[in-house]
Write a protein that holds these residues in place. Sequence first.
Motif, PDB file in Angstrom:
ATOM      1  N   LEU A  55       0.830  -1.204   0.000  1.00  0.00           N
ATOM      2  CA  LEU A  55       0.000   0.000   0.000  1.00  0.00           C
ATOM      3  C   LEU A  55       0.867   1.256   0.000  1.00  0.00           C
ATOM      4  CD1 LEU A  55      -2.770  -1.039   2.559  1.00  0.00           C
ATOM      5  CD2 LEU A  55      -3.115  -0.584   0.122  1.00  0.00           C
ATOM      6  N   SER A  56       1.951   1.240   0.751  1.00  0.00           N
ATOM      7  CA  SER A  56       2.841   2.407   0.815  1.00  0.00           C
ATOM      8  C   SER A  56       3.527   2.685  -0.509  1.00  0.00           C
ATOM      9  CB  SER A  56       3.888   2.202   1.912  1.00  0.00           C
ATOM     10  OG  SER A  56       3.269   2.113   3.186  1.00  0.00           O
ATOM     11  N   ALA A  57       3.657   1.635  -1.347  1.00  0.00           N
ATOM     12  CA  ALA A  57       4.307   1.804  -2.650  1.00  0.00           C
ATOM     13  C   ALA A  57       3.346   2.302  -3.722  1.00  0.00           C
ATOM     14  CB  ALA A  57       4.937   0.483  -3.095  1.00  0.00           C
ATOM     15  N   LEU A  58       2.058   2.355  -3.400  1.00  0.00           N
ATOM     16  CA  LEU A  58       1.060   2.823  -4.368  1.00  0.00           C
ATOM     17  C   LEU A  58       1.016   4.350  -4.410  1.00  0.00           C
ATOM     18  CD1 LEU A  58      -1.986   0.507  -3.540  1.00  0.00           C
ATOM     19  CD2 LEU A  58      -0.620   0.449  -5.643  1.00  0.00           C
ATOM     20  N   SER A  89      -3.088  -2.974  16.639  1.00  0.00           N
ATOM     21  CA  SER A  89      -3.521  -2.752  15.259  1.00  0.00           C
ATOM     22  C   SER A  89      -3.765  -1.273  14.981  1.00  0.00           C
ATOM     23  CB  SER A  89      -4.805  -3.538  14.968  1.00  0.00           C
ATOM     24  OG  SER A  89      -4.608  -4.926  15.145  1.00  0.00           O
ATOM     25  N   VAL A  90      -3.297  -0.809  13.816  1.00  0.00           N
ATOM     26  CA  VAL A  90      -3.469   0.594  13.442  1.00  0.00           C
ATOM     27  C   VAL A  90      -4.959   0.930  13.415  1.00  0.00           C
ATOM     28  CG1 VAL A  90      -3.424   0.081  10.958  1.00  0.00           C
ATOM     29  CG2 VAL A  90      -2.822   2.361  11.759  1.00  0.00           C
ATOM     30  N   ARG A  91      -5.325   2.095  13.907  1.00  0.00           N
ATOM     31  CA  ARG A  91      -6.727   2.395  14.209  1.00  0.00           C
ATOM     32  C   ARG A  91      -7.547   2.990  13.077  1.00  0.00           C
ATOM     33  NH1 ARG A  91      -8.323  -0.700  18.301  1.00  0.00           N
ATOM     34  NH2 ARG A  91      -6.438  -1.117  19.502  1.00  0.00           N
ATOM     35  N   GLY A  92      -6.901   3.491  12.039  1.00  0.00           N
ATOM     36  CA  GLY A  92      -7.680   4.083  10.970  1.00  0.00           C
ATOM     37  C   GLY A  92      -6.800   4.647   9.874  1.00  0.00           C
ATOM     38  N   PRO A  93      -7.412   5.174   8.800  1.00  0.00           N
ATOM     39  CA  PRO A  93      -6.655   5.684   7.655  1.00  0.00           C
ATOM     40  C   PRO A  93      -5.679   6.799   8.004  1.00  0.00           C
ATOM     41  CG  PRO A  93      -8.984   5.441   7.100  1.00  0.00           C
ATOM     42  CD  PRO A  93      -8.872   5.237   8.575  1.00  0.00           C
ATOM     43  N   VAL A  94      -6.059   7.686   8.910  1.00  0.00           N
ATOM     44  CA  VAL A  94      -5.173   8.800   9.270  1.00  0.00           C
ATOM     45  C   VAL A  94      -3.900   8.272   9.909  1.00  0.00           C
ATOM     46  CG1 VAL A  94      -4.908  10.842  10.713  1.00  0.00           C
ATOM     47  CG2 VAL A  94      -7.077  10.430   9.527  1.00  0.00           C
ATOM     48  N   GLU A  95      -4.068   7.355  10.857  1.00  0.00           N
ATOM     49  CA  GLU A  95      -2.904   6.761  11.522  1.00  0.00           C
ATOM     50  C   GLU A  95      -2.057   5.962  10.536  1.00  0.00           C
ATOM     51  OE1 GLU A  95      -5.969   6.641  12.517  1.00  0.00           O
ATOM     52  OE2 GLU A  95      -6.054   7.499  14.545  1.00  0.00           O
ATOM     53  N   PHE A  96      -2.730   5.281   9.602  1.00  0.00           N
ATOM     54  CA  PHE A  96      -1.986   4.508   8.601  1.00  0.00           C
ATOM     55  C   PHE A  96      -1.125   5.433   7.750  1.00  0.00           C
ATOM     56  CE2 PHE A  96      -1.190   2.370   4.632  1.00  0.00           C
ATOM     57  CZ  PHE A  96      -0.935   1.059   5.019  1.00  0.00           C
ATOM     58  N   GLU A  97      -1.689   6.533   7.296  1.00  0.00           N
ATOM     59  CA  GLU A  97      -0.955   7.469   6.442  1.00  0.00           C
ATOM     60  C   GLU A  97       0.257   8.062   7.149  1.00  0.00           C
ATOM     61  OE1 GLU A  97      -1.138   8.469   3.220  1.00  0.00           O
ATOM     62  OE2 GLU A  97      -2.568   6.846   2.917  1.00  0.00           O
ATOM     63  N   GLN A  98       0.175   8.189   8.458  1.00  0.00           N
ATOM     64  CA  GLN A  98       1.295   8.763   9.209  1.00  0.00           C
ATOM     65  C   GLN A  98       2.546   7.889   9.143  1.00  0.00           C
ATOM     66  OE1 GLN A  98      -0.451   9.241  13.096  1.00  0.00           O
ATOM     67  NE2 GLN A  98      -1.478  11.151  12.555  1.00  0.00           N
ATOM     68  N   ASP A  99       2.355   6.589   8.855  1.00  0.00           N
ATOM     69  CA  ASP A  99       3.494   5.666   8.807  1.00  0.00           C
ATOM     70  C   ASP A  99       4.015   5.416   7.391  1.00  0.00           C
ATOM     71  OD1 ASP A  99       3.886   5.116  11.500  1.00  0.00           O
ATOM     72  OD2 ASP A  99       2.300   3.609  11.536  1.00  0.00           O
ATOM     73  N   VAL A 100       3.290   5.870   6.385  1.00  0.00           N
ATOM     74  CA  VAL A 100       3.651   5.545   5.003  1.00  0.00           C
ATOM     75  C   VAL A 100       5.071   5.994   4.655  1.00  0.00           C
ATOM     76  CG1 VAL A 100       3.169   6.119   2.581  1.00  0.00           C
ATOM     77  CG2 VAL A 100       1.312   5.387   4.080  1.00  0.00           C
ATOM     78  N   GLN A 101       5.413   7.227   4.977  1.00  0.00           N
ATOM     79  CA  GLN A 101       6.745   7.720   4.635  1.00  0.00           C
ATOM     80  C   GLN A 101       7.829   6.942   5.365  1.00  0.00           C
ATOM     81  OE1 GLN A 101       7.465   9.896   2.127  1.00  0.00           O
ATOM     82  NE2 GLN A 101       9.517   9.107   2.551  1.00  0.00           N
ATOM     83  N   ASN A 137       6.768  -4.211 -10.044  1.00  0.00           N
ATOM     84  CA  ASN A 137       6.811  -4.618 -11.454  1.00  0.00           C
ATOM     85  C   ASN A 137       7.630  -3.604 -12.258  1.00  0.00           C
ATOM     86  OD1 ASN A 137       5.118  -2.399 -11.901  1.00  0.00           O
ATOM     87  ND2 ASN A 137       3.261  -3.635 -12.019  1.00  0.00           N
ATOM     88  N   ASP A 138       7.655  -3.776 -13.573  1.00  0.00           N
ATOM     89  CA  ASP A 138       8.508  -2.904 -14.396  1.00  0.00           C
ATOM     90  C   ASP A 138       7.993  -1.469 -14.480  1.00  0.00           C
ATOM     91  OD1 ASP A 138       6.286  -3.398 -15.928  1.00  0.00           O
ATOM     92  OD2 ASP A 138       7.343  -4.352 -17.584  1.00  0.00           O
ATOM     93  N   ARG A 139       6.790  -1.220 -13.947  1.00  0.00           N
ATOM     94  CA  ARG A 139       6.254   0.153 -13.897  1.00  0.00           C
ATOM     95  C   ARG A 139       6.420   0.766 -12.516  1.00  0.00           C
ATOM     96  NH1 ARG A 139       1.224   0.065 -13.983  1.00  0.00           N
ATOM     97  NH2 ARG A 139       0.852  -2.187 -13.882  1.00  0.00           N
ATOM     98  N   GLY A 140       7.108   0.043 -11.631  1.00  0.00           N
ATOM     99  CA  GLY A 140       7.327   0.557 -10.282  1.00  0.00           C
ATOM    100  C   GLY A 140       6.138   0.408  -9.363  1.00  0.00           C
ATOM    101  N   MET A 141       5.170  -0.420  -9.762  1.00  0.00           N
ATOM    102  CA  MET A 141       3.981  -0.659  -8.948  1.00  0.00           C
ATOM    103  C   MET A 141       4.122  -1.986  -8.208  1.00  0.00           C
ATOM    104  SD  MET A 141       1.912   1.907  -9.334  1.00  0.00           S
ATOM    105  CE  MET A 141       0.222   1.365  -9.055  1.00  0.00           C
ATOM    106  N   PRO A 142       3.521  -2.104  -7.016  1.00  0.00           N
ATOM    107  CA  PRO A 142       3.664  -3.340  -6.251  1.00  0.00           C
ATOM    108  C   PRO A 142       2.918  -4.509  -6.897  1.00  0.00           C
ATOM    109  CG  PRO A 142       2.123  -1.847  -5.166  1.00  0.00           C
ATOM    110  CD  PRO A 142       2.751  -1.078  -6.279  1.00  0.00           C
ATOM    111  N   ALA A 143       3.663  -5.541  -7.268  1.00  0.00           N
ATOM    112  CA  ALA A 143       3.068  -6.753  -7.823  1.00  0.00           C
ATOM    113  C   ALA A 143       2.807  -7.773  -6.733  1.00  0.00           C
ATOM    114  CB  ALA A 143       3.994  -7.349  -8.878  1.00  0.00           C
ATOM    115  N   ALA A 144       3.611  -7.718  -5.677  1.00  0.00           N
ATOM    116  CA  ALA A 144       3.501  -8.663  -4.572  1.00  0.00           C
ATOM    117  C   ALA A 144       4.307  -8.114  -3.404  1.00  0.00           C
ATOM    118  CB  ALA A 144       4.016 -10.044  -4.992  1.00  0.00           C
TER     119      ALA A 144
END
Length: 261
Positions: A158-161, A182-194, A221-228
């Motif tokens: 998700l962080s690579a998207l 467990s992370v509590r919500g989208p706001v908290e999740f976004e805080q860890d992405v970087q 993948n070859d486009r820099g998107m997460p394949a797995a």
Amino acid sequence: MQADGQDDGQAAKETGKGRVPAVVRAVAVLDLIADMPKSLGVSDIARHLGLPKSSVHGICETLVGLGLLRFGPGGYGPGPRPLSWSAAFLRRSSLVSEFQHLLAHDRRLSDFTVTLSTLDGASVVYLACHNADKPLGFIFHAGMQLPAVYTATGKAMLSALPEAERRARIAGPWHPPFTANSVRGPVEFEQDVQRWRTLGYAVDNGEIREGMVCLGAPILNDRGMPAAGIAVSMTSAEARPEVRETLGAIIVEIARKLSGH
């Protein structure tokens, strides 16, 4: 009969042009039963999916006849036939084959549980698993699905998207937490992405199971998107800072080797 006909018409509207409502219903039944820890009766399935009991009974009996479900004392449970489909998928996946090849020849992770997964909406689906001999308190298996926001590979992928796509994937109802960590919500999740992007891998610190720590890196993948994603799991007692740093570097290295497959 009229009620069933009305349901078919509604199903056609909900599933989109070109989809067959009966097939969509059958897959919904299979998904529900696969996701449950015990067998389900017709009434339970009908209640979960909002379908008429008569339709559910007909679908289930057809699926039993095809080997996709089994019927026992507790109701309907998974049948054996999907195993052959899973095996066929795995045989054709160069990524899974390369993952297995690397694990067989790179012994640095042989003492740990290692998994390969991919994103499916807001979930991760496990494609291949090497469960360590020593007890972890949790067993991964191919086909298992877990909420992406709580897993190491899910966080990493998700962080690579791109931000818009990531936010869209996690915008739905938040999955109930498994543990107090467990992370509590989208706001908290976004805080860890970087943080995950800077590290090159993400961390599940007891979010799926207390006492278990997982480190996950995205396979691009070859486009820099997460394949797995690939992850290594250990007990919290094993996850000393220097061990995390070493294993994190290893999975990042392996993820880069797997990129492009």
